[in-house]
Design a protein around this motif. Structure first.
Motif, PDB file in Angstrom:
ATOM      1  N   LEU A  97       4.461 -13.466 -30.486  1.00 47.49           N
ATOM      2  CA  LEU A  97       3.442 -12.740 -29.731  1.00 47.49           C
ATOM      3  C   LEU A  97       2.315 -12.235 -30.623  1.00 47.49           C
ATOM      4  O   LEU A  97       2.541 -11.855 -31.769  1.00 47.49           O
ATOM      5  N   ARG A  98       1.099 -12.204 -30.070  1.00 51.67           N
ATOM      6  CA  ARG A  98      -0.077 -11.758 -30.791  1.00 51.67           C
ATOM      7  C   ARG A  98      -0.814 -10.713 -29.965  1.00 51.67           C
ATOM      8  O   ARG A  98      -0.598 -10.567 -28.758  1.00 51.67           O
ATOM      9  N   SER A  99      -1.729  -9.999 -30.587  1.00 49.25           N
ATOM     10  CA  SER A  99      -2.528  -8.993 -29.899  1.00 49.25           C
ATOM     11  C   SER A  99      -3.243  -9.614 -28.702  1.00 49.25           C
ATOM     12  O   SER A  99      -3.851 -10.679 -28.815  1.00 49.25           O
ATOM     13  N   ASP A 101      -1.596 -10.653 -26.046  1.00 46.37           N
ATOM     14  CA  ASP A 101      -0.565 -11.347 -25.270  1.00 46.37           C
ATOM     15  C   ASP A 101       0.153 -10.360 -24.357  1.00 46.37           C
ATOM     16  O   ASP A 101       0.132  -9.145 -24.576  1.00 46.37           O
ATOM     17  N   LYS A 102       0.821 -10.903 -23.343  1.00 47.31           N
ATOM     18  CA  LYS A 102       1.550 -10.063 -22.400  1.00 47.31           C
ATOM     19  C   LYS A 102       3.019 -10.472 -22.348  1.00 47.31           C
ATOM     20  O   LYS A 102       3.346 -11.649 -22.164  1.00 47.31           O
ATOM     21  N   LEU A 128       5.621  -3.582 -30.803  1.00 47.18           N
ATOM     22  CA  LEU A 128       4.772  -4.625 -30.222  1.00 47.18           C
ATOM     23  C   LEU A 128       3.524  -4.022 -29.579  1.00 47.18           C
ATOM     24  O   LEU A 128       2.425  -4.547 -29.728  1.00 47.18           O
ATOM     25  N   VAL A 133       0.269  -5.846 -28.061  1.00 46.40           N
ATOM     26  CA  VAL A 133       0.933  -6.654 -27.034  1.00 46.40           C
ATOM     27  C   VAL A 133       1.092  -5.815 -25.765  1.00 46.40           C
ATOM     28  O   VAL A 133       1.591  -4.689 -25.811  1.00 46.40           O
ATOM     29  N   TYR A 135       2.794  -4.890 -22.176  1.00 46.46           N
ATOM     30  CA  TYR A 135       4.196  -4.973 -21.734  1.00 46.46           C
ATOM     31  C   TYR A 135       4.332  -4.494 -20.302  1.00 46.46           C
ATOM     32  O   TYR A 135       3.704  -3.519 -19.887  1.00 46.46           O
TER      33      TYR A 135
END
Length: 413
Positions: A97-99, A101-102, A128, A133, A135
């Motif tokens: 996951l990267r900045s 992303d969900k 995260l 990220v 969530y």
């Protein structure tokens, strides 16, 4: 006081048909593992260890191939450098996951230790969420069932990954069996074919004939001091699935440019291979013991989940005891009937990664091993003992006898 031997023997007689079905699952899984060892030509040379950077470690490479074949996927990384299942899961999540992303949890709140990884509590900057990220959690239907309709409504083109926790954790929700997991993955992929389906596979390996990667999971992770270690691996974890995703996770464990190609195994390769070969039979013993525990306490009038005839997809048996005193007595009795540290007394305490005080009974050869017979539970309502593991069924029976005697049960509750 009830006659504990007679009471347990009566419970066993009601379970003979269920135990026969477990034997079929064990035998099919054992055949699958044996074939992977044969196909990858495992030999004594794979037991040797290298030092330093761990370059060209034949054993490490062979272990990865065996795991990948058994889990029916492209790639695997199996390392004793993973300090826990939570660490393996964190490497998978942070690696992929990267900045921006969900991440969506499709089974409500995750296991307590993952709350800090995700960032719903604890050090947010390290989580995260702290890395940008997004969530979201999908609530369970009535607190126990996966809500397929809600998953269908939630997943869209912005969903990067869904996380599916196979086991129940410290909750009374149903664990996610492979049939239900198939429905979840199919639903997600219809809504967003590019969405990554990640499964926390802890406690679930070899409890059914199929694994999450057999039914479309892109990535799974677990602990070697749970099911796949067979009770003899001293530490470690694994990540398996799509090759590109596994390598990203490996680079989180080591470093970009190193990935899965480095890391000395510290003379653990034989134990990891041997434990994996033993795992289907050890898991069988543990599941058999948990079913007996469910039957015994259900016969006494306690709420148990899963019930004896429910499909088993993890090794955890939840027994609702309804009082902190009874939970503590349960754990004390299990500790007393353990092979290691039977003279010690469990007391509730704060444990890193958990929000409530936890009482733990674990007279295990390997610290924290939950494929060995152990029990724990948070001191919060409804005061549930989570019983798991058992290297052999006979020990589970002896421990159950001791627990019943220590709880001073005279008649069904």
């Amino acid at each position: 006081m009830i006659d504990t031997n007679l009471f347990i023997s009566k419970a066993e007689k009601n379970l003979l048909g269920i135990f026969e079905e477990l034997e079929i699952i064990r035998d099919l899984n054992q055949a699958k593992v044996l074939k992977a060892f044969q196909d990858n030509r495992i030999g004594e040379e794979h037991f040797a260890s290298v030092s330093g950077y761990g370059h060209d470690d034949l054993g490490r490479e062979a272990i990865d191939k065996v795991y990948a074949q058994v889990f029916n996927c492209d790639s695997a990384i199996v390392r004793n450098q993973f300090v826990s299942g939570t660490h393996a899961i964190a490497c998978a999540l942070f690696g992929v996951l990267r900045s921006g992303d969900k991440l969506v949890s499709v089974a409500g709140a995750p296991y307590d230790t993952l709350e800090e990884v995700i960032g719903t509590r604890g050090n947010i900057r390290a989580s995260l969420k702290g890395h940008g990220v997004e969530y979201e959690e999908i609530s369970l239907k009535d607190g126990v069932e996966i809500d397929i309709d809600a998953i269908r409504d939630t997943i869209n083109e912005k969903t990067t990954m869904v996380t599916i926790q196979r086991s129940r954790g410290y909750s009374l929700r149903k664990p996610i069996d492979i049939e239900t997991m198939t429905k979840i993955i199919e639903t997600v992929k219809i809504k967003n074919p590019e969405c990554i389906c990640f499964v926390d596979n802890c406690y679930g390996e070899f409890t059914e004939v199929y694994e999450p990667t057999d039914v479309g999971a892109d990535l799974i992770a677990g602990s070697l001091i749970k099911n796949p270690g067979g009770g003899i691996v001293e530490a470690g974890g694994y990540i398996a699935g799509r090759k590109d995703l596994v390598e990203l996770a490996a680079m989180r464990l080591t470093a970009p440019g190193i990935g899965s190609k480095g890391g000395a195994m510290f003379n653990q390769s034989r134990l990891i291979l041997q434990g994996f070969f033993m795992a289907p039979s050890i898991v069988f013993e543990a599941v058999k013991g948990s079913i007996l525990a469910s039957q015994v306490f259900m016969d006494l009038g306690y709420k148990t989940t899963p019930r004896p005839d429910d499909i088993r997809t993890d090794i955890i048996q939840a027994i609702q005891l309804d009082s902190p005193e009874r939970l503590i007595k349960f754990c004390k009795a299990l500790q007393f009937n353990s092979p290691i540290n039977s003279h010690l007394t469990p007391i509730p305490c704060n444990v890193p990664g958990y929000d409530d005080e936890i009482v733990m009974a674990g007279g295990t050869f390997i610290e924290g091993s939950t494929i060995e017979l152990s029990a724990d539970g948070p001191l919060r309502e409804p005061y549930v003992a989570y019983l798991q593991g058992g290297l052999n069924y006979a020990h589970v029976k002896l421990a159950l006898k001791g627990i019943l005697e220590h709880l001073d049960i005279h008649e069904p509750a």
